[in-house]
Design a protein around this motif. Structure first.
Motif, short mmCIF file in Angstrom:
data_model
loop_
_atom_site.label_atom_id
_atom_site.label_comp_id
_atom_site.label_asym_id
_atom_site.label_seq_id
_atom_site.Cartn_x
_atom_site.Cartn_y
_atom_site.Cartn_z
N LEU A 1 25.31 41.00 30.89
CA LEU A 1 24.46 40.38 29.88
C LEU A 1 24.01 38.98 30.27
O LEU A 1 23.02 38.47 29.77
CB LEU A 1 25.20 40.33 28.55
N GLU A 2 24.74 38.35 31.16
CA GLU A 2 24.37 37.02 31.64
C GLU A 2 24.76 36.91 33.11
O GLU A 2 25.44 37.77 33.65
CB GLU A 2 25.05 35.93 30.82
N PHE A 3 24.34 35.85 33.76
CA PHE A 3 24.61 35.66 35.18
C PHE A 3 26.11 35.74 35.46
O PHE A 3 26.92 35.19 34.74
CB PHE A 3 24.06 34.31 35.65
N GLN A 4 26.45 36.44 36.54
CA GLN A 4 27.84 36.57 36.96
C GLN A 4 27.94 36.23 38.45
O GLN A 4 27.01 36.47 39.22
CB GLN A 4 28.33 38.01 36.76
N ALA A 5 29.08 35.70 38.85
CA ALA A 5 29.32 35.41 40.26
C ALA A 5 29.42 36.72 41.04
O ALA A 5 29.83 37.74 40.50
CB ALA A 5 30.61 34.61 40.42
N GLN A 6 29.05 36.65 42.32
CA GLN A 6 29.12 37.87 43.13
C GLN A 6 30.57 38.29 43.33
O GLN A 6 30.90 39.44 43.12
CB GLN A 6 28.44 37.66 44.49
N GLY A 7 31.43 37.40 43.73
CA GLY A 7 32.83 37.73 43.93
C GLY A 7 33.06 38.60 45.14
O GLY A 7 32.14 39.00 45.85
N THR A 8 34.32 38.93 45.37
CA THR A 8 34.68 39.77 46.51
C THR A 8 34.38 41.23 46.19
O THR A 8 34.32 41.62 45.02
CB THR A 8 36.19 39.63 46.82
N PRO A 9 34.19 42.05 47.23
CA PRO A 9 33.92 43.47 46.97
C PRO A 9 35.00 44.13 46.11
O PRO A 9 34.69 44.91 45.21
CB PRO A 9 33.86 44.08 48.37
N ARG A 10 36.25 43.80 46.36
CA ARG A 10 37.33 44.42 45.59
C ARG A 10 37.26 44.04 44.10
O ARG A 10 37.56 44.84 43.23
CB ARG A 10 38.68 44.05 46.18
N SER A 11 36.85 42.81 43.80
CA SER A 11 36.77 42.37 42.40
C SER A 11 35.57 42.98 41.67
O SER A 11 35.51 42.96 40.45
CB SER A 11 36.70 40.85 42.32
#
Length: 157
Positions: free
Chosen positions: A114-124
């Motif tokens: 619904l709003e901007f999210q961090a990319q994060g690691t593939p596992r997350s």
């Protein structure tokens, strides 16, 4: 002494008539009776096609089919582009949800954040979905395919 006795007899007579009040139309609890069946004519029927606004997951990283006593569970793991994706589901690719020529194809659908999210690691970012297929469903299926945007994974017998 006669007046109290007379008043008591009138009161007892009036109260005994209250049992009739329960069945009377004066009682508001009787205003709407039980339901009944009535003939109904249908003027027109409109077909509504519901489109799934969810997008395909970017990549299907893993897929497995595990047998159960009543059929099988198809599990798929998808990798969206960032964290926060939700409402994931394996949706049959055919409108009637039935296999074609022994191949059951599922689209791995997922809703954007619904709003901007961090990319994060593939596992997350991994999202896991599953669907149960009964033994009756499996009788018409030889291959199961799960599709994403960039790839698809399949398992056959």
């Amino acid at each position: 002494m006669t007046k109290p006795l007379l008043a008591a007899m009138v009161l007892v007579t009036a109260i005994s008539g209250c049992s009739r009040l329960a069945e009377s139309r004066i009682n508001p609890f009787n205003w709407f009776g039980g339901s009944r069946s009535e003939a109904r004519t249908v003027q027109s029927v409109q077909t509504v096609t519901v489109r799934d606004s969810r997008q395909l997951v970017t990549q299907v990283t893993r897929m497995s089919v595990e047998r159960t006593p009543g059929g099988a569970i198809v599990t798929a793991v998808g990798l969206p582009p960032s964290q926060g994706y939700w409402d994931a589901e394996l949706v049959p690719a055919t409108p009637d949800g039935l296999p074609r020529n022994g191949v059951m194809v599922y689209d791995f659908r997922i809703e954007r954040p619904l709003e901007f999210q961090a990319q994060g690691t593939p596992r997350s970012r991994e999202v896991t979905v599953a669907v149960h297929l009964s033994t009756i469903d499996l009788a018409a299926i030889n291959t199961i395919v799960v599709r994403g945007q960039a790839n698809q994974r399949s398992a056959g017998r």
